[in-house]
Design a protein around this motif. Sequence first.
Motif, mmCIF file in Angstrom:
data_model
loop_
_atom_site.group_PDB
_atom_site.id
_atom_site.type_symbol
_atom_site.label_atom_id
_atom_site.label_comp_id
_atom_site.label_asym_id
_atom_site.label_seq_id
_atom_site.Cartn_x
_atom_site.Cartn_y
_atom_site.Cartn_z
ATOM 1 N N ALA A 1 2.094 9.205 -6.024
ATOM 2 C CA ALA A 1 2.570 10.575 -5.793
ATOM 3 C C ALA A 1 3.647 10.962 -6.807
ATOM 4 O O ALA A 1 3.662 12.093 -7.313
ATOM 5 C CB ALA A 1 3.103 10.710 -4.367
ATOM 6 N N LEU A 2 4.547 10.018 -7.123
ATOM 7 C CA LEU A 2 5.583 10.299 -8.125
ATOM 8 C C LEU A 2 4.983 10.508 -9.505
ATOM 9 O O LEU A 2 5.425 11.402 -10.246
ATOM 10 C CB LEU A 2 6.611 9.172 -8.150
ATOM 11 C CG LEU A 2 7.545 9.094 -6.939
ATOM 12 C CD1 LEU A 2 8.418 7.849 -7.022
ATOM 13 C CD2 LEU A 2 8.393 10.348 -6.829
ATOM 14 N N LEU A 3 3.988 9.705 -9.879
ATOM 15 C CA LEU A 3 3.329 9.889 -11.175
ATOM 16 C C LEU A 3 2.620 11.241 -11.242
ATOM 17 O O LEU A 3 2.652 11.917 -12.267
ATOM 18 C CB LEU A 3 2.337 8.758 -11.439
ATOM 19 C CG LEU A 3 2.945 7.429 -11.860
ATOM 20 C CD1 LEU A 3 1.862 6.354 -11.932
ATOM 21 C CD2 LEU A 3 3.637 7.566 -13.197
ATOM 22 N N PHE A 4 1.989 11.625 -10.141
ATOM 23 C CA PHE A 4 1.326 12.930 -10.100
ATOM 24 C C PHE A 4 2.341 14.055 -10.270
ATOM 25 O O PHE A 4 2.135 14.983 -11.062
ATOM 26 C CB PHE A 4 0.565 13.074 -8.780
ATOM 27 C CG PHE A 4 -0.048 14.424 -8.598
ATOM 28 C CD1 PHE A 4 -1.202 14.767 -9.278
ATOM 29 C CD2 PHE A 4 0.539 15.367 -7.760
ATOM 30 C CE1 PHE A 4 -1.773 16.021 -9.125
ATOM 31 C CE2 PHE A 4 -0.022 16.615 -7.602
ATOM 32 C CZ PHE A 4 -1.182 16.942 -8.288
ATOM 33 N N ALA A 5 3.445 13.969 -9.521
ATOM 34 C CA ALA A 5 4.469 15.012 -9.614
ATOM 35 C C ALA A 5 5.073 15.052 -11.015
ATOM 36 O O ALA A 5 5.308 16.134 -11.570
ATOM 37 C CB ALA A 5 5.554 14.770 -8.566
ATOM 38 N N ALA A 6 5.306 13.885 -11.618
ATOM 39 C CA ALA A 6 5.874 13.847 -12.962
ATOM 40 C C ALA A 6 4.917 14.434 -13.988
ATOM 41 O O ALA A 6 5.336 15.172 -14.891
ATOM 42 C CB ALA A 6 6.226 12.406 -13.336
ATOM 43 N N SER A 7 3.625 14.146 -13.856
ATOM 44 C CA SER A 7 2.668 14.692 -14.823
ATOM 45 C C SER A 7 2.522 16.201 -14.672
ATOM 46 O O SER A 7 2.401 16.924 -15.670
ATOM 47 C CB SER A 7 1.309 13.998 -14.685
ATOM 48 O OG SER A 7 0.728 14.291 -13.435
ATOM 49 N N MET A 8 2.549 16.706 -13.450
ATOM 50 C CA MET A 8 2.474 18.156 -13.257
ATOM 51 C C MET A 8 3.725 18.851 -13.792
ATOM 52 O O MET A 8 3.646 19.932 -14.388
ATOM 53 C CB MET A 8 2.286 18.491 -11.766
ATOM 54 C CG MET A 8 0.919 18.177 -11.251
ATOM 55 S SD MET A 8 -0.277 19.278 -12.014
ATOM 56 C CE MET A 8 -1.498 18.128 -12.511
ATOM 57 N N LEU B 1 0.828 -1.208 0.000
ATOM 58 C CA LEU B 1 0.000 0.000 0.000
ATOM 59 C C LEU B 1 0.863 1.259 0.000
ATOM 60 O O LEU B 1 0.596 2.210 -0.748
ATOM 61 C CB LEU B 1 -0.926 -0.010 1.213
ATOM 62 C CG LEU B 1 -1.899 1.146 1.328
ATOM 63 C CD1 LEU B 1 -2.882 1.123 0.168
ATOM 64 C CD2 LEU B 1 -2.629 1.087 2.645
ATOM 65 N N ALA B 2 1.922 1.258 0.809
ATOM 66 C CA ALA B 2 2.823 2.413 0.833
ATOM 67 C C ALA B 2 3.521 2.568 -0.510
ATOM 68 O O ALA B 2 3.683 3.694 -1.007
ATOM 69 C CB ALA B 2 3.846 2.261 1.952
ATOM 70 N N GLY B 3 3.930 1.460 -1.115
ATOM 71 C CA GLY B 3 4.574 1.525 -2.425
ATOM 72 C C GLY B 3 3.654 2.092 -3.486
ATOM 73 O O GLY B 3 4.057 2.926 -4.307
ATOM 74 N N VAL B 4 2.403 1.662 -3.487
ATOM 75 C CA VAL B 4 1.434 2.185 -4.448
ATOM 76 C C VAL B 4 1.212 3.679 -4.211
ATOM 77 O O VAL B 4 1.115 4.466 -5.157
ATOM 78 C CB VAL B 4 0.105 1.398 -4.365
ATOM 79 C CG1 VAL B 4 -0.997 2.086 -5.132
ATOM 80 C CG2 VAL B 4 0.307 -0.020 -4.877
ATOM 81 N N GLY B 5 1.139 4.087 -2.950
ATOM 82 C CA GLY B 5 0.983 5.510 -2.645
ATOM 83 C C GLY B 5 2.155 6.348 -3.121
ATOM 84 O O GLY B 5 1.985 7.429 -3.685
#
Length: 129
Positions: free
Chosen positions: A19-26, A11-15
């Motif tokens: 978060a990394l995918l969100f930061a990369a897309s922004m 669960l922590a890994g998925v979180g």
Amino acid sequence: MSSGLTGYLVLAGVGVVGALLFAASMTARRLLAPRAPSPAKLTTYESGVDPVTGGWAQSHIRYVAYAFLYVVFAVDAVYLFPWALVLRNHRLGVVSLVEMGIFIAVVLVGLLHAARRGLLTWSDHKEPQ
């Protein structure tokens, strides 16, 4: 490592990955998106209507009923998926089936009430009672 903590690590890994995918897309949007600000682009624009007065506007109460019906059916859809997974367990299957029957009955009573009051029609001339 304890098998009880493995689920939390996943669960922590998925979180973290989310978060990394969100930061990369922004970051990619900030770097790649064209920027040409103008006064027209910086004005507030909502639902195709240019703002001409203050932020407060009077709305018809019927829209609150539509929003409430949407929330009821969205919750219904969210509740059905886990129920289908629990139904596979033979111990909880019968209890879950009874719970879902009660839940669907309550949702149907609400739907029938909304239909009886005329909230499910799309014409503007019929007001809810």
